[in-house]
Every structure is written in structure tokens, then in C-alpha cells.
Write a protein that holds these residues in place. Structure first.
Motif: not given
Length: 371
Positions: A171-175, A189-195
Motif C-alpha cells: 500500500p505504501k510502495g513505489i507505485i 497507476s502506471y503514471s505514478s512511477n514511469v520508470t
């Protein structure tokens, strides 16, 4: 990897003219139709793969043990669509409201979706690689694909995706994860971590697609060359001229048709942060799930030896539960006589030549090259 659009509000699903209550009413009107589609897909995938497991759990003429391991792995990945992905997403669709935000359960559902889809792609790539080795390196097949290496390949297909996708479950991850009002599932939400999002496509979709395309193109060209040789020798090549088209072309067409829209929308969402129309997203998200049912057709049902074994098992089951009805339906034929004379000798030739893929008709042509 499930897909995909990052929808910030219900109005983004359609267009700028539909906002607020109007968009919510339209979404609510479409929900029963979407739930029905999801339920039908789940039933089709489950029943199709149940029939496949019933057949390949026992010996199938023309398939070696290694081939059955790969095919069982594919069936397991496809079955997960109906046994895990469908129930979880139906639960989310029925319990969550459009105004609800993501929660820990939503992260788990998104993780299960992405893991199942990724495992399926890795398994499909492994089957293509195994088929390629069986045709082009028949004499070295047993040394290249030892039992240990086969197990390692299957284990990699099932273990690596969860490791790569574990940040989605946090829940508090990188994405971030959101509840999609269009596809009725919890999606990253792929735009929250594009890389990280582009890394997923670089480690999963593109390498698997490259392996499948390379192996199946080589097999198609090999079958085409062999067909020309058979025609020149007047060996009945014209009767088998469409074998490659009937097997390889549908397999690759269905693969790209099911997975490309999902990946395109995922990359579009990651790079632009924009959503797509409601039904475009819904179809793109659930198309990969339908691949779990279509695999049953193109990897199993078009195989003559698989159909023979399935019919024999149905006959045996029918005679066991209701002999009278079985005899009326013509199911009284013994298993041994139904196989037909010379069948075992033909399969022994396939086995010695390492012709062990699910598309045995194509491999029969390729094996003739080495006789």
C-alpha cells in the motif's frame, strides 16, 4: 500485466461533455453488462482448462514428459485466470463503490492480476522456445533441455514475476493503485512511477514477445521450406500446405491481439498520465484474460492426438457412469482399438525425434527433414 488507465474521475472515462452524475449513471448502467462479460470469461476459462488438465494429466500420444510439463504449466497459468483473477475482481467489482479509493485488498488484487498475466506470458515464451529446440536441434534436445533445466524454466516463469511485481502489493510502495471505474478492477497507476512501469514492459512483455516471434517465424519458414521439398518430390505436400498457417499464424495473431492493446494503453498511461474511453479500457484489460481460453483451442484442441485422447476419455467416462446411454451414443469402443493400428509406432518416431510441442502436426513435417 493488467492494464491500465489512470482515471482521476468518472468524467475522464468518456469525454468532457459527460461529468458528475451523468457519468456515474452511465457507468452504473454499464456495470451489469461488464459483470456478465467477466463472469462468462471466467466460466469459459475454467471449463476449458479443466478439460485440458483432465487429458494431459495422463500420457498423450506424441507428447514427451518435458512437453507435458510445459503444457501443464501453461494450463496452470491459464486456470489462474478463472480460479483467482476472476473471483477476486468480481469481489472488488461488487463490493467497491465508484467513490471508494484504494485499500490494501485492492493492492493484493492488482498484484494477483499482474502476476498471473506475467506468468502466462513467460510460459508461452517457454513453450515456443521448447518447440524451437525440438525442431531445429532434435538430436541434442535431451541434452539441451534436461529435466532439471525444464523445471528451472518453469520455476522461473512462476517465481520471477511475483518478485518483480511485489511493489504493487504494498500500500505504501513505489507505485500507486486505484479502483478503475471503467474496467471494474484495481489497477496500478502506471503514471505514478514511469520508470518502474516501463521496466515491467522491458522485463516481461517485450522479451517474451521477441522470443515467441523469433521462434515461431523460424518454425514457419522451416515448414514452408519442407513443404516445397515435399511438393517437388510429389509426396503429398499439397495436402499439408496449410499446416503452418493453421497453427503458427493463429497462435501469434491471438497473442498480439490479446496483449498488445493492454501494453499500448499501459505505456500511454505511464508516459502521458491520461486515460482512455471507458470501453476501450475495459476491452484492453480483459482481452489478456480471454487468451487463457483461446490457448486451450490453439495449443490443445487443434491437436489431433489431444482430441483423440479427449474423445477416448469421454467415452470411458460415459461408459463408466451410464453404460446404456453410452452404447446408444456409440461410446462402447475399447480404448486400445480406438487408437488405431500403427499409432504407437508413429508416436515412437515422434518421441525419438524430440517432436514434443503441442503442435504435433507441424513438428511431424519438421521431423521428416531429419529422417
Amino acid at each position: 500485466m493488467s492494464g491500465l488507465s489512470n482515471i482521476s474521475s468518472p468524467g475522464d472515462v468518456f469525454n468532457a461533455d459527460l461529468e458528475g452524475p451523468d457519468a456515474l449513471r452511465l457507468l452504473e448502467a454499464h456495470r451489469p453488462v461488464k459483470l456478465g462479460v467477466i463472469l462468462v470469461l471466467g466460466v469459459m476459462v475454467t471449463l476449458g482448462n479443466l478439460a485440458v488438465v483432465t487429458v494431459i494429466s495422463s500420457a498423450v500420444p506424441g507428447w514427451s514428459r518435458n512437453s507435458r510439463y510445459f503444457l501443464l504449466s501453461l494450463t496452470g497459468a491459464d486456470s489462474a485466470f478463472g480460479l483467482i483473477v476472476m473471483p477476486l475482481n468480481l469481489c472488488v467489482s461488487l463490493l467497491k463503490d465508484y467513490s471508494d479509493g484504494p485499500d490494501p485488498f485492492c493492492h493484493i488484487v492488482a498484484f494477483c492480476n499482474a502476476t498471473t498475466y506475467s506468468t502466462c506470458m513467460y510460459t508461452l515464451a517457454s513453450i515456443s522456445l521448447e518447440r524451437y529446440i525440438a525442431v531445429f536441434y532434435p538430436l541434442q534436445y535431451s541434452t539441451i533441455l534436461t529435466r532439471k533445466r525444464v523445471v528451472l524454466l518453469i520455476a522461473f516463469a512462476w517465481i520471477f514475476p511475483p518478485v518483480l511485481l511485489v511493489p504493487i502489493s504494498c500500500p505504501k510502495g513505489i507505485i500507486e493503485v486505484y479502483f478503475s471505474t471503467a474496467s471494474l478492477v484495481c489497477n496500478p497507476s502506471y503514471s505514478s512511477n514511469v520508470t518502474y512501469s516501463l521496466t515491467l514492459t522491458g522485463f516481461i512483455f517485450f522479451p517474451c514477445s521477441a522470443i515467441m516471434t523469433f521462434c515461431n517465424l523460424r518454425l514457419w519458414f522451416a515448414a514452408k521450406r519442407q513443404r516445397l521439398k515435399l511438393r517437388k518430390r510429389s509426396c503429398g505436400g499439397s495436402n499439408r500446405s496449410n499446416v503452418a498457417s493453421r497453427v503458427l499464424v493463429p497462435v501469434m495473431t491471438i497473442y498480439y491481439a490479446c496483449w498488445t492493446p493492454c501494453m499500448v494503453i499501459m505505456i500511454y498511461n505511464a508516459t502521458s498520465g491520461s486515460g482512455v474511453p471507458e470501453w476501450v479500457e475495459f476491452v484492453a484489460v480483459w482481452l489478456p484474460t480471454s487468451n487463457g481460453f483461446l490457448n486451450c483451442i490453439f495449443y490443445f484442441w487443434i491437436n489431433q492426438s489431444f482430441r483423440r485422447k479427449f474423445h477416448l476419455l469421454v467415452q470411458r467416462l460415459c461408459m463408466g457412469f451410464c453404460p446404456r446411454v453410452g452404447r446408444l451414443l456409440g461410446c462402447a469402443m475399447p480404448l486400445e482399438t480406438a487408437v488405431g493400428p500403427g499409432w504407437n509406432n508413429k508416436n515412437a518416431l515422434h518421441e525419438r525425434s524430440s517432436s514434443v510441442s503441442s503442435t504435433c502436426t507441424l513438428l511431424t513435417i519438421a521431423v521428416e527433414t531429419y529422417i
